[in-house]
Write an enzyme that holds these catalytic residues in place. Structure first.
Site, PDB file in Angstrom:
ATOM      1  NE  ARG A  20      -7.054  -9.061   2.617  1.00 41.45           N
ATOM      2  CZ  ARG A  20      -6.206  -8.048   2.668  1.00 41.45           C
ATOM      3  NH1 ARG A  20      -6.069  -7.241   1.641  1.00 41.45           N
ATOM      4  NH2 ARG A  20      -5.502  -7.802   3.751  1.00 41.45           N
TER       5      ARG A  20
ATOM      6  CB  THR B  71       1.828   0.266   4.767  1.00 40.83           C
ATOM      7  OG1 THR B  71       2.199  -0.690   3.769  1.00 40.83           O
ATOM      8  CG2 THR B  71       2.990   0.466   5.711  1.00 40.83           C
ATOM      9  N   GLY B  72       0.769  -2.625   5.433  1.00 39.11           N
ATOM     10  CA  GLY B  72       0.997  -3.932   6.045  1.00 39.11           C
ATOM     11  C   GLY B  72      -0.260  -4.762   6.069  1.00 39.11           C
TER      12      GLY B  72
ATOM     13  N   GLY C 123      -3.571  -5.851   6.427  1.00 38.84           N
ATOM     14  CA  GLY C 123      -4.784  -5.079   6.625  1.00 38.84           C
ATOM     15  C   GLY C 123      -5.698  -5.604   7.708  1.00 38.84           C
TER      16      GLY C 123
ATOM     17  N   GLY D 234      -8.931  -5.386   2.437  1.00 44.27           N
ATOM     18  CA  GLY D 234      -8.042  -5.063   3.558  1.00 44.27           C
ATOM     19  C   GLY D 234      -8.414  -3.745   4.203  1.00 44.27           C
ATOM     20  CG  ASP D 235      -5.176  -1.624   5.970  1.00 43.83           C
ATOM     21  OD1 ASP D 235      -4.891  -2.461   5.088  1.00 43.83           O
ATOM     22  OD2 ASP D 235      -4.389  -0.733   6.330  1.00 43.83           O
TER      23      ASP D 235
ATOM     24  CB  THR E  71      -0.832   0.014   1.303  1.00 46.57           C
ATOM     25  OG1 THR E  71      -1.438  -1.249   1.454  1.00 46.57           O
ATOM     26  CG2 THR E  71      -1.811   1.134   1.323  1.00 46.57           C
TER      27      THR E  71
HETATM   28  N1  GLY Z   1      -2.593  -2.956   3.659  1.00 48.39           N
HETATM   29  C1  GLY Z   1      -3.069  -3.515   2.489  1.00 48.39           C
HETATM   30  C2  GLY Z   1      -3.960  -4.650   2.663  1.00 48.39           C
HETATM   31  O1  GLY Z   1      -3.886  -5.349   3.642  1.00 48.39           O
HETATM   32  O2  GLY Z   1      -4.770  -4.879   1.791  1.00 48.39           O
END
Ligand code: GLY
Length: 342
Positions: free
Chosen positions: A229, A252-253, A255, A231-232, A201
């Protein structure tokens, strides 16, 4: 020896102490706000993405325009493993994109599971500005993008993504590969050179010359993720949060872990309590480490944040998270984030 005697023995009077405290307070009140300023996750992205953002900011443009233009650099990069249509696909071989944007007036827009559209962040901004809603997903988000003049792109994977996907298909293992040595590269094809500079991200936060904050966050999510799916990154409060009275944060990372603690919102709330951006990011990372039901050794999360004084900071669970900050003379500094676990 009581406190007064101790201070006297050190040659420090109560008056001296209170004057010192007051002058520190006055100094911090009179310190000029560090603006404009822009920062984004992963220096490898920041060094190019911050450039158009800084140009806008240095010419007096808004933080909102800056962050949108900035993250579009990553979205348009066909070699980026983890942002935009050139990125790694889901398990079915389809690239699905997530993004969100937030300005200084609590306006928000978001898209998730968007396919075949080049700039999810622009669609997120259009959701914010042109609809009564805050989030569109999947086919509806795509339809909205096309209705607003965006071109439908083909489904073909980029050169790097195709190679990574073919490699992944050989085992079809759905488990995170922690690649701390090269930065965070979730679910990558092991050994794939395309992921030499792993990152995921891009989250970007900025303050403009008027002191207004905005942020943007965009990703293809975890490579080879389950279809559907999310994420965050498109979740306001998780991947991004802006409160113009306090500050802004982005993540980032992994999610799932960021969503679990409403990460970016939490960082901003910690700053509201008086913590510095770095302390606030660290507290959020601590909360993830303490509460994750997973093994914290197998996940990576990083936050960056900025407050209204233009002070900034970041913190990560593991080593090798970095970010880029552009301010002052317009140079982009590489900041190696502090981290919690060895
Ligand atoms: N941080 C990106 C995701 O987990 O999709």
């Amino acid at each position: 020896m009581n406190r007064r005697q101790l201070l006297a023995s050190l040659g420090i009077s109560g008056l001296a102490l209170s004057l010192k405290g007051r002058s520190q307070t006055i100094a911090s009140l009179t310190k000029p706000v560090n603006k404009p300023i822009v920062l984004s996750t992963w220096y490898n992205q920041s060094k190019t993405a911050n450039v158009p953002a800084w140009k806008i900011l240095s010419e007096g443009g808004t933080a909102l325009d800056a962050v949108e233009a900035g993250v579009q650099v990553s979205e348009n990069d066909p070699e980026n493993c983890c942002v935009g249509l050139g990125a790694n696909p889901d398990r079915e071989g389809i690239v699905t994109l997530d993004a969100c944007i937030m300005d200084h007036k609590y306006q928000i827009g978001s898209v998730a599971a968007l396919e075949q559209i080049k700039s999810p962040i622009h669609v997120a901004r259009l959701v914010m500005e042109k609809t009564p809603h805050v989030m569109l997903v999947g086919a509806g988000a795509q339809q909205f993008a096309v209705q607003n003049g965006m071109e439908l792109q083909g489904l073909e994977l980029s050169f790097h993504a195709k190679r990574a996907y073919e490699e992944w298909l050989r085992k079809s293992e759905y488990k995170p590969v922690m690649n701390i040595e090269k930065g965070h590269g979730p679910y990558i094809a092991p050994g794939d050179e395309a992921n030499e500079f792993n990152h995921d991200t891009i989250g970007m936060i900025a303050m403009d010359k008027n002191g207004n904050l905005s942020g943007a966050c965009t990703t293809s999510g975890m490579g080879f993720k389950m279809r559907g799916r999310i994420g965050d990154s498109p979740i306001i409060g998780a991947g991004l949060y802006v409160d113009n009275e306090v500050g802004a944060a982005t993540a980032t990372g992994q999610g799932e872990e960021v969503i679990r603690i409403c990460g970016s919102f939490l960082v901003v709330e910690f700053m509201r309590q008086g913590m510095s951006p770095e302390q606030a990011c660290k507290k959020a990372v601590e909360r993830i480490k303490k509460n994750t039901p997973k093994d914290a050794n197998t996940i990576q999360v990083g936050f960056i944040a900025i407050n209204k004084k233009g002070e900034y900071g970041g913190y990560a669970l593991h080593r090798n998270f970095d970010y880029g900050v552009t301010d002052g003379n317009g140079d982009t500094k590489k900041i190696d984030s502090k981290f919690m676990m060895q």
